[in-house]
Scaffold this motif. Structure first.
Motif, PDB file in Angstrom:
ATOM      1  N   ALA A   7      -5.514 -77.415  -3.897  1.00 28.99           N
ATOM      2  CA  ALA A   7      -4.429 -76.426  -4.076  1.00 28.99           C
ATOM      3  C   ALA A   7      -3.389 -76.828  -5.139  1.00 28.99           C
ATOM      4  O   ALA A   7      -3.093 -76.020  -6.037  1.00 28.99           O
ATOM      5  CB  ALA A   7      -3.766 -76.154  -2.728  1.00 28.99           C
ATOM      6  N   PRO A   8      -2.860 -78.046  -5.122  1.00 28.48           N
ATOM      7  CA  PRO A   8      -1.824 -78.391  -6.125  1.00 28.48           C
ATOM      8  C   PRO A   8      -2.382 -78.477  -7.554  1.00 28.48           C
ATOM      9  O   PRO A   8      -1.629 -78.489  -8.527  1.00 28.48           O
ATOM     10  CB  PRO A   8      -1.307 -79.757  -5.671  1.00 28.48           C
ATOM     11  N   TRP A   9      -3.732 -78.507  -7.677  1.00 33.49           N
ATOM     12  CA  TRP A   9      -4.344 -78.674  -9.002  1.00 33.49           C
ATOM     13  C   TRP A   9      -4.656 -77.344  -9.689  1.00 33.49           C
ATOM     14  O   TRP A   9      -5.213 -77.338 -10.793  1.00 33.49           O
ATOM     15  CB  TRP A   9      -5.633 -79.490  -8.865  1.00 33.49           C
ATOM     16  N   TYR A  10      -4.303 -76.221  -9.034  1.00 29.66           N
ATOM     17  CA  TYR A  10      -4.642 -74.895  -9.577  1.00 29.66           C
ATOM     18  C   TYR A  10      -4.283 -74.754 -11.062  1.00 29.66           C
ATOM     19  O   TYR A  10      -5.162 -74.422 -11.878  1.00 29.66           O
ATOM     20  CB  TYR A  10      -3.973 -73.806  -8.724  1.00 29.66           C
ATOM     21  N   PRO A  11      -3.028 -75.027 -11.482  1.00 27.37           N
ATOM     22  CA  PRO A  11      -2.710 -74.864 -12.916  1.00 27.37           C
ATOM     23  C   PRO A  11      -3.561 -75.772 -13.816  1.00 27.37           C
ATOM     24  O   PRO A  11      -4.013 -75.354 -14.881  1.00 27.37           O
ATOM     25  CB  PRO A  11      -1.228 -75.243 -12.994  1.00 27.37           C
ATOM     26  N   THR A  12      -3.807 -77.015 -13.368  1.00 28.90           N
ATOM     27  CA  THR A  12      -4.627 -77.946 -14.163  1.00 28.90           C
ATOM     28  C   THR A  12      -6.071 -77.446 -14.253  1.00 28.90           C
ATOM     29  O   THR A  12      -6.688 -77.479 -15.322  1.00 28.90           O
ATOM     30  CB  THR A  12      -4.601 -79.350 -13.509  1.00 28.90           C
ATOM     31  N   LEU A  13      -6.593 -76.958 -13.126  1.00 31.86           N
ATOM     32  CA  LEU A  13      -7.968 -76.425 -13.122  1.00 31.86           C
ATOM     33  C   LEU A  13      -8.084 -75.231 -14.078  1.00 31.86           C
ATOM     34  O   LEU A  13      -9.059 -75.108 -14.820  1.00 31.86           O
ATOM     35  CB  LEU A  13      -8.359 -75.992 -11.701  1.00 31.86           C
ATOM     36  N   LYS A  14      -7.064 -74.387 -14.073  1.00 28.02           N
ATOM     37  CA  LYS A  14      -7.122 -73.209 -14.955  1.00 28.02           C
ATOM     38  C   LYS A  14      -7.040 -73.628 -16.424  1.00 28.02           C
ATOM     39  O   LYS A  14      -7.769 -73.088 -17.265  1.00 28.02           O
ATOM     40  CB  LYS A  14      -5.998 -72.218 -14.615  1.00 28.02           C
ATOM     41  N   ALA A  15      -6.189 -74.621 -16.727  1.00 26.93           N
ATOM     42  CA  ALA A  15      -6.101 -75.115 -18.112  1.00 26.93           C
ATOM     43  C   ALA A  15      -7.447 -75.697 -18.552  1.00 26.93           C
ATOM     44  O   ALA A  15      -7.933 -75.386 -19.648  1.00 26.93           O
ATOM     45  CB  ALA A  15      -5.000 -76.165 -18.217  1.00 26.93           C
ATOM     46  N   LEU A  16      -8.073 -76.509 -17.682  1.00 31.48           N
ATOM     47  CA  LEU A  16      -9.378 -77.105 -18.017  1.00 31.48           C
ATOM     48  C   LEU A  16     -10.449 -76.018 -18.149  1.00 31.48           C
ATOM     49  O   LEU A  16     -11.334 -76.100 -19.007  1.00 31.48           O
ATOM     50  CB  LEU A  16      -9.768 -78.125 -16.945  1.00 31.48           C
ATOM     51  N   HIS A  17     -10.333 -74.974 -17.324  1.00 33.31           N
ATOM     52  CA  HIS A  17     -11.280 -73.857 -17.397  1.00 33.31           C
ATOM     53  C   HIS A  17     -11.167 -73.157 -18.748  1.00 33.31           C
ATOM     54  O   HIS A  17     -12.168 -72.904 -19.422  1.00 33.31           O
ATOM     55  CB  HIS A  17     -10.993 -72.875 -16.261  1.00 33.31           C
ATOM     56  N   ILE A  18      -9.943 -72.860 -19.168  1.00 36.31           N
ATOM     57  CA  ILE A  18      -9.743 -72.149 -20.442  1.00 36.31           C
ATOM     58  C   ILE A  18     -10.214 -72.997 -21.632  1.00 36.31           C
ATOM     59  O   ILE A  18     -10.867 -72.482 -22.550  1.00 36.31           O
ATOM     60  CB  ILE A  18      -8.266 -71.721 -20.599  1.00 36.31           C
ATOM     61  N   VAL A  19      -9.959 -74.309 -21.617  1.00 37.09           N
ATOM     62  CA  VAL A  19     -10.435 -75.193 -22.691  1.00 37.09           C
ATOM     63  C   VAL A  19     -11.967 -75.182 -22.748  1.00 37.09           C
ATOM     64  O   VAL A  19     -12.560 -75.066 -23.829  1.00 37.09           O
ATOM     65  CB  VAL A  19      -9.915 -76.640 -22.472  1.00 37.09           C
TER      66      VAL A  19
END
Ligand code: HEM
Length: 149
Positions: A7-19
């Protein structure tokens, strides 16, 4: 199904997804262009052998890892609980990404033919193939940003 620790990694996961998406799309849009020009290079020529090296590196060093990372980080987001698995836009998006993944594997099959100097398709076929990822990318990005349903 969700994994609380994500849960706390949502923004990081989305950034890695977009890259990952940007890297994968760069390859899906560039490889058919290489095929268009490779069609007019004589088998065995320096030019044809150079195209083979460029295609192999693009597929193996960029497209293959980027496609896997796009799926892993893309699926990790609903697993984190930030997005519901039941969202309609996510189902439509997944269906289109399965189509994009099929196009990726179609390009791998064409690459193997070029690598064996056995391509039988015209540059026009590859120009049309090039439009596939473009159209899918447009629909996918509008789906995920607008979430219309
Ligand atoms: C491989 C399977 C994929 C899955 C499971 C997936 C899933 C997701 C999810 C759940 C989000 C978060 C949405 C949000 O937080 O609002 C997201 C964001 C995003 N995805 Fe994907 N995605 C996949 C592939 C792709 C592809 C192939 C593209 C582009 C062609 C793409 C483009 C985007 C973009 C641009 C965002 C950011 C949207 C925003 O911040 O509003 N995704 N994806």
């Amino acid at each position: 199904m969700t994994l609380e620790f994500l849960a706390p990694w949502y923004p990081t996961l989305k950034a890695l997804h977009i890259v990952s998406v940007i890297s994968w799309m760069a390859g899906l849009l560039y490889l058919p262009r290489l095929f268009v020009y490779h069609c007019s290079a004589e088998a065995g020529s320096v030019q044809s052998e150079t195209f083979k090296v460029m295609e192999r590196r693009l597929l193996r060093a960029i497209m293959a890892p980027a496609s896997i990372a796009t799926w892993v980080f893309g699926l990790a987001i609903p697993l984190s609980g930030a997005i519901a698995w039941t969202d309609g836009w996510l189902h439509a998006k997944l269906a289109l990404v399965v189509l994009l993944t099929w196009l990726h594997h179609l390009m791998v099959r064409r690459w193997k033919e070029f690598a064996a100097d056995a391509n039988t398709r015209s540059h026009r076929y590859y120009r049309v193939l090039n439009e596939g990822p473009t159209v899918l990318m447009l629909i996918i990005v509008f789906l995920v940003v607008l979430k219309p349903f």
